[in-house]
Design a protein around this motif. Structure first.
Motif, short mmCIF file in Angstrom:
data_model
loop_
_atom_site.label_atom_id
_atom_site.label_comp_id
_atom_site.label_asym_id
_atom_site.label_seq_id
_atom_site.Cartn_x
_atom_site.Cartn_y
_atom_site.Cartn_z
N HIS A 1 0.68 4.78 0.73
CA HIS A 1 -0.11 5.84 1.34
C HIS A 1 0.11 7.15 0.60
CE1 HIS A 1 -1.82 4.24 5.19
NE2 HIS A 1 -1.03 3.25 4.85
N HIS B 1 3.93 0.27 2.71
CA HIS B 1 4.18 -0.97 3.43
C HIS B 1 3.20 -2.05 2.99
CE1 HIS B 1 0.66 -0.48 6.32
NE2 HIS B 1 0.60 0.55 5.51
N HIS C 1 0.82 -1.20 0.00
CA HIS C 1 0.00 0.00 0.00
C HIS C 1 0.85 1.25 0.00
CE1 HIS C 1 -2.84 3.02 1.96
NE2 HIS C 1 -3.03 3.00 0.67
N HIS D 1 0.12 -4.33 3.59
CA HIS D 1 -1.06 -4.25 4.44
C HIS D 1 -1.39 -5.58 5.11
CE1 HIS D 1 -3.48 -0.32 3.74
NE2 HIS D 1 -2.39 -0.16 4.44
CU LIG Z 1 -1.26 1.35 4.99
#
Ligand SMILES: [Cu+2]
Length: 533
Positions: free
Chosen positions: A329, A499, A327, A501
């Motif tokens: 962000h 990172h 993911h 998930h």
């Molecule tokens: Cu995340």
């Protein structure tokens, strides 16, 4: 925030408040990234001379894990980016991931593989999925020609289309890929039919900043929507140390007379990985520089940086056995291509003459798939945050003239420190003085920094920019980001955690934090991003 050589422990210290406080926190990081690789010559042919060898790789818990990797048998023809941009560029005789092979569309690529694994490991080979491969020499194997112990085999293919692809062992893959025999091929587009990329893609607004892109055309494909400013390659894999321990114990085994294809008996199921790695390193090691001396067999890092408004090309490869829900962000990722296949719709692109529109999905999580490579674009501008991320006020107003999309990109502002600012939020303070620098309140009131985190570990300012460090020191003055762990003391950037998930995968041998985690640092335009470290 440009200090060159942070230590591992420093990276950990700086990460803790992020994990405790929020997804968007304000801290700066040390090392930066690029997508380094080796080249095989600039003519119509590219040749690579690789070896498969055993060595040990380092993990943040102190473990030295016995592994197998590809490396350079002889020095490569060159490096891209070359050593003038990436000092210390090298190709070890064993590394994880294997050397990234950077070639150009249309080149005929020949990879010679030397099998220098322990004799007990038997044969080995390389698969180049997505290419039409012919082989020379070696021994017949299940999926391709293999190199016997101490012998060689060659693979030849034409780099048919641009994009990122995986390569990995095609022999006893449950063991050999697990041990580290994998890498990536990056095919750069030929200069023919190169799209015209925006002016800022030439880094014209950043006269002192080096261009680290591999592609000379500024685009990843023959499509204007693939123009980009920076690129990063992330290869996801995991390791089950029990498998590596068995291989290490059996590496010296003498096979019975007449057995020439190996005699290891390594149990690879049930599978319980304990290390979750990006580019062969676990957090925080992935934030150390490329080619850092402490990781002689893990040269590539994962520490992306960008300026607001830039297009960041992500080259992501899933290796190993498991899917990893990566993911990013800060924004979704627009997928451009998978395994070098540009995803196009059947309809012409209304904005780009002569090509069809992109059809790749906009993904919240770019879940990796074992063996699959993808190219995607990440973009971040600060739009939607509802405050002036550059902390302007009436007395400190460089102006913001919205273009058709609302950004400050007009003529004459290319070199402005707020180039690409989202104008509707211009002059909009986040909170009143002393945290912000206007007397009246902004849209939110932040709690005192001391409530969020302990003392000097507080991340600092909710602003980007050269003078951000002078702001948001809170009711109880605490040195903002830039004055505690970061140099220079006058800068502040935004950090977005990137990172897996799957929370199990952001641990290192069951210790949190670790594993598949890094930070995307959004730096103000006044800050010179140097991807060389
Ligand atoms: Cu995340």
């Amino acid at each position: 925030m440009s200090q060159m050589n942070k230590t591992k422990s420093n990276s950990v210290v700086r990460l803790l408040p992020v994990l405790m406080v929020a997804v968007v926190v304000l801290l700066a990081a040390s090392a930066r990234a690029a997508a380094p690789g080796i080249t095989g010559g600039t003519a119509g042919t590219a040749t690579f001379d690789l070896t498969a060898k055993a060595s040990f790789i380092s993990q943040p818990d102190g473990a030295m894990v016995y592994s197998w990797g590809y490396g350079c048998n002889t020095a490569p023809a060159g490096f891209n980016p070359d050593s003038s941009k990436l000092p210390g560029a090298n190709c070890a005789d064993m590394q994880i991931p294997g050397p990234t092979l950077v070639v150009t569309e249309g080149q005929t690529v020949t990879v010679t593989l030397h099998n220098n694994l322990p004799a007990a490991a038997g044969n080995t080979s390389i698969l180049f999925p997505g290419f039409q491969v012919t082989t020379s020499g070696g021994l017949p194997g299940l999926l391709t020609q293999e190199a016997g112990n101490g012998s060689t085999v060659s693979y030849t293919f034409v780099a048919s289309t641009p994009g990122t692809r995986a390569y990995y062992s095609g022999t006893q893959a449950d063991l050999q890929v697990e041990m580290g025999l994998y890498g990536a091929v990056i095919v750069l587009p030929s200069t023919a039919n190169a799209p015209t990329c925006p002016v800022h893609n030439t880094h014209a607004e950043l006269a002192t900043e080096t261009d680290f892109r591999l592609s000379s055309t500024g685009a990843a494909f023959h499509h204007a929507d693939s123009c980009y400013d920076r690129e990063y390659l992330f290869q996801f894999s995991e390791m089950d140390p029990k498998i590596h321990r068995q291989a290490e114990e059996q590496a010296g085994k003498t096979c019975p007379v007449g057995v020439t294809t190996g005699c290891m008996d390594v149990v690879t199921e049930p599978y319980h990985p304990a290390y979750f790695m990006i580019n062969g390193r676990s957090m925080p090691d992935d934030m150390d520089p490329n080619y850092a001396a402490q990781y002689p067999h893990q040269p590539y890092n994962g520490n992306p940086h960008m300026h607001p408004g830039e297009m960041v090309l992500l080259r992501i490869v899933g290796t190993g056995r498991w899917q990893h829900p990566f993911h990013e962000h800060g924004n979704h990722v627009r997928v451009l291509a998978r395994d070098g296949n540009l995803l196009l719709s059947a309809s012409p692109d209304p904005n780009n003459a002569g090509v069809n529109a992109l059809a790749g999905p906009l993904l919240f999580t770019t879940t990796t798939t074992p063996g699959l490579a993808m190219d995607g674009i990440f973009y971040w501008t600060g739009k939607g945050l509802n405050w002036d991320v550059l902390a302007h006020n009436a007395g400190n107003d460089p102006g913001c003239t919205p273009d058709a999309n609302g950004y400050n990109t007009g003529a004459g502002v290319l070199t402005a420190s707020n180039y690409y600012e989202w104008c509707p939020d211009h002059l909009k303070a986040l909170e009143k003085a002393p945290a912000g620098d206007v007397g009246s309140g902004g849209p939110v009131t932040l709690p005192d920094a001391t409530i969020l985190a302990d003392g000097a570990w507080y991340g600092g300012s909710p602003y980007l920019g050269p003078n951000a460090a002078a702001r948001s020191v809170g009711v109880t003055p605490i040195p903002p980001s830039g004055t505690v762990g970061n140099d220079p003391g006058s800068e502040a950037g935004f950090a977005f955690m990137w990172h897996s998930h799957n929370e199990r995968e952001i641990t290192t041998n069951n210790i949190f934090p670790g594993g598949m985690m890094m930070m995307m640092l959004v730096d103000p335009r006044a800050f010179v991003i140097n991807e060389s470290n």
